[in-house]
Design a protein around this motif. Sequence first.
Motif, PDB file in Angstrom:
ATOM      1  N   PRO A   1     -29.811   4.308 -38.402  1.00  0.00           N
ATOM      2  CA  PRO A   1     -29.171   3.014 -38.140  1.00  0.00           C
ATOM      3  C   PRO A   1     -27.657   3.006 -38.324  1.00  0.00           C
ATOM      4  CG  PRO A   1     -31.095   2.721 -39.516  1.00  0.00           C
ATOM      5  CD  PRO A   1     -30.870   4.191 -39.388  1.00  0.00           C
ATOM      6  N   VAL A   2     -27.125   3.843 -39.173  1.00  0.00           N
ATOM      7  CA  VAL A   2     -25.686   3.854 -39.389  1.00  0.00           C
ATOM      8  C   VAL A   2     -24.962   4.472 -38.198  1.00  0.00           C
ATOM      9  CG1 VAL A   2     -23.871   4.729 -40.889  1.00  0.00           C
ATOM     10  CG2 VAL A   2     -26.021   3.968 -41.875  1.00  0.00           C
ATOM     11  N   TYR A   3     -25.597   5.441 -37.533  1.00  0.00           N
ATOM     12  CA  TYR A   3     -24.929   6.196 -36.479  1.00  0.00           C
ATOM     13  C   TYR A   3     -25.352   5.803 -35.066  1.00  0.00           C
ATOM     14  CZ  TYR A   3     -24.047   9.062 -40.551  1.00  0.00           C
ATOM     15  OH  TYR A   3     -23.684   9.499 -41.793  1.00  0.00           O
ATOM     16  N   PHE A   4     -26.623   5.495 -34.869  1.00  0.00           N
ATOM     17  CA  PHE A   4     -27.140   5.227 -33.527  1.00  0.00           C
ATOM     18  C   PHE A   4     -27.892   3.900 -33.492  1.00  0.00           C
ATOM     19  CE2 PHE A   4     -27.294   9.891 -34.050  1.00  0.00           C
ATOM     20  CZ  PHE A   4     -26.359  10.241 -33.095  1.00  0.00           C
ATOM     21  N   ASP A   5     -27.983   3.340 -32.302  1.00  0.00           N
ATOM     22  CA  ASP A   5     -28.784   2.133 -32.105  1.00  0.00           C
ATOM     23  C   ASP A   5     -30.268   2.495 -32.174  1.00  0.00           C
ATOM     24  OD1 ASP A   5     -26.547   0.553 -31.704  1.00  0.00           O
ATOM     25  OD2 ASP A   5     -26.529   0.926 -29.542  1.00  0.00           O
ATOM     26  N   PRO A   6     -31.108   1.537 -32.543  1.00  0.00           N
ATOM     27  CA  PRO A   6     -32.552   1.815 -32.554  1.00  0.00           C
ATOM     28  C   PRO A   6     -33.052   2.163 -31.156  1.00  0.00           C
ATOM     29  CG  PRO A   6     -32.079  -0.208 -33.717  1.00  0.00           C
ATOM     30  CD  PRO A   6     -30.805   0.208 -33.053  1.00  0.00           C
ATOM     31  N   LYS A   7     -34.037   3.016 -31.103  1.00  0.00           N
ATOM     32  CA  LYS A   7     -34.655   3.395 -29.831  1.00  0.00           C
ATOM     33  C   LYS A   7     -35.717   2.356 -29.496  1.00  0.00           C
ATOM     34  CE  LYS A   7     -35.743   6.175 -26.447  1.00  0.00           C
ATOM     35  NZ  LYS A   7     -34.886   6.351 -25.326  1.00  0.00           N
ATOM     36  N   VAL A   8     -35.533   1.664 -28.396  1.00  0.00           N
ATOM     37  CA  VAL A   8     -36.489   0.650 -27.962  1.00  0.00           C
ATOM     38  C   VAL A   8     -37.509   1.329 -27.052  1.00  0.00           C
ATOM     39  CG1 VAL A   8     -36.798  -1.528 -26.758  1.00  0.00           C
ATOM     40  CG2 VAL A   8     -34.756  -1.157 -28.143  1.00  0.00           C
TER      41      VAL A   8
ATOM     42  N   ALA B   1     -48.007   1.284 -23.903  1.00  0.00           N
ATOM     43  CA  ALA B   1     -48.924   1.002 -22.792  1.00  0.00           C
ATOM     44  C   ALA B   1     -49.419  -0.442 -22.789  1.00  0.00           C
ATOM     45  CB  ALA B   1     -50.107   1.949 -22.846  1.00  0.00           C
ATOM     46  N   TYR B   2     -49.259  -1.140 -23.909  1.00  0.00           N
ATOM     47  CA  TYR B   2     -49.677  -2.540 -24.002  1.00  0.00           C
ATOM     48  C   TYR B   2     -48.543  -3.500 -23.678  1.00  0.00           C
ATOM     49  CZ  TYR B   2     -53.320  -0.190 -26.649  1.00  0.00           C
ATOM     50  OH  TYR B   2     -54.318   0.667 -27.046  1.00  0.00           O
ATOM     51  N   ASN B   3     -47.428  -2.979 -23.169  1.00  0.00           N
ATOM     52  CA  ASN B   3     -46.228  -3.733 -22.805  1.00  0.00           C
ATOM     53  C   ASN B   3     -45.564  -4.426 -23.987  1.00  0.00           C
ATOM     54  OD1 ASN B   3     -46.403  -2.985 -20.096  1.00  0.00           O
ATOM     55  ND2 ASN B   3     -47.792  -4.668 -19.653  1.00  0.00           N
ATOM     56  N   PHE B   4     -45.680  -3.844 -25.168  1.00  0.00           N
ATOM     57  CA  PHE B   4     -44.964  -4.326 -26.346  1.00  0.00           C
ATOM     58  C   PHE B   4     -43.728  -3.462 -26.543  1.00  0.00           C
ATOM     59  CE2 PHE B   4     -49.296  -5.744 -27.665  1.00  0.00           C
ATOM     60  CZ  PHE B   4     -49.012  -7.103 -27.706  1.00  0.00           C
ATOM     61  N   GLU B   5     -42.610  -4.103 -26.782  1.00  0.00           N
ATOM     62  CA  GLU B   5     -41.388  -3.369 -27.078  1.00  0.00           C
ATOM     63  C   GLU B   5     -41.218  -3.274 -28.584  1.00  0.00           C
ATOM     64  OE1 GLU B   5     -37.955  -4.956 -25.219  1.00  0.00           O
ATOM     65  OE2 GLU B   5     -38.493  -4.171 -23.251  1.00  0.00           O
ATOM     66  N   THR B   6     -40.988  -2.071 -29.069  1.00  0.00           N
ATOM     67  CA  THR B   6     -40.750  -1.863 -30.485  1.00  0.00           C
ATOM     68  C   THR B   6     -39.425  -1.152 -30.666  1.00  0.00           C
ATOM     69  OG1 THR B   6     -41.961   0.221 -30.434  1.00  0.00           O
ATOM     70  CG2 THR B   6     -43.189  -1.735 -31.070  1.00  0.00           C
ATOM     71  N   SER B   7     -38.740  -1.483 -31.732  1.00  0.00           N
ATOM     72  CA  SER B   7     -37.492  -0.827 -32.080  1.00  0.00           C
ATOM     73  C   SER B   7     -37.797   0.218 -33.141  1.00  0.00           C
ATOM     74  CB  SER B   7     -36.485  -1.841 -32.620  1.00  0.00           C
ATOM     75  OG  SER B   7     -36.190  -2.799 -31.643  1.00  0.00           O
ATOM     76  N   LEU B   8     -37.552   1.459 -32.811  1.00  0.00           N
ATOM     77  CA  LEU B   8     -37.862   2.556 -33.727  1.00  0.00           C
ATOM     78  C   LEU B   8     -36.565   3.165 -34.246  1.00  0.00           C
ATOM     79  CD1 LEU B   8     -40.682   4.268 -31.659  1.00  0.00           C
ATOM     80  CD2 LEU B   8     -40.945   2.722 -33.580  1.00  0.00           C
ATOM     81  N   VAL B   9     -36.534   3.410 -35.552  1.00  0.00           N
ATOM     82  CA  VAL B   9     -35.376   4.037 -36.181  1.00  0.00           C
ATOM     83  C   VAL B   9     -35.827   5.299 -36.911  1.00  0.00           C
ATOM     84  CG1 VAL B   9     -34.068   1.896 -36.398  1.00  0.00           C
ATOM     85  CG2 VAL B   9     -35.559   2.592 -38.245  1.00  0.00           C
ATOM     86  N   ASP B  10     -34.889   5.957 -37.544  1.00  0.00           N
ATOM     87  CA  ASP B  10     -35.127   7.222 -38.223  1.00  0.00           C
ATOM     88  C   ASP B  10     -36.275   7.114 -39.230  1.00  0.00           C
ATOM     89  OD1 ASP B  10     -34.852   9.747 -39.257  1.00  0.00           O
ATOM     90  OD2 ASP B  10     -33.050   9.290 -40.403  1.00  0.00           O
TER      91      ASP B  10
END
Length: 75
Positions: A42-49, A53-62
């Motif tokens: 989170p300090v260096y990069f934006d979360p990976k969205v 397959a269920y069309n849910f968007e999740t924000s994943l971090v380190d």
Amino acid sequence: MVTSYDYNSRTPRFFSKAFIKIDQGKYDVPLATAVAASSSAPVYFDPKVVEDAYNFETSLVDGGIICNNPSLYGY
């Protein structure tokens, strides 16, 4: 095993063959996506969205945010 942290549900997310057998729609992502999610500190990069397959968007971090040593979760 590639670890990341699901910021929306506040739970760790493990990417491995074992978890694909549990829920393929949630854990079956390309390797590049899993690695990008695992290395997005989170300090260096934006979360990976990621959209599953269920069309849910999740924000994943380190994964080191919550499980620097994933053997505890394996236990």
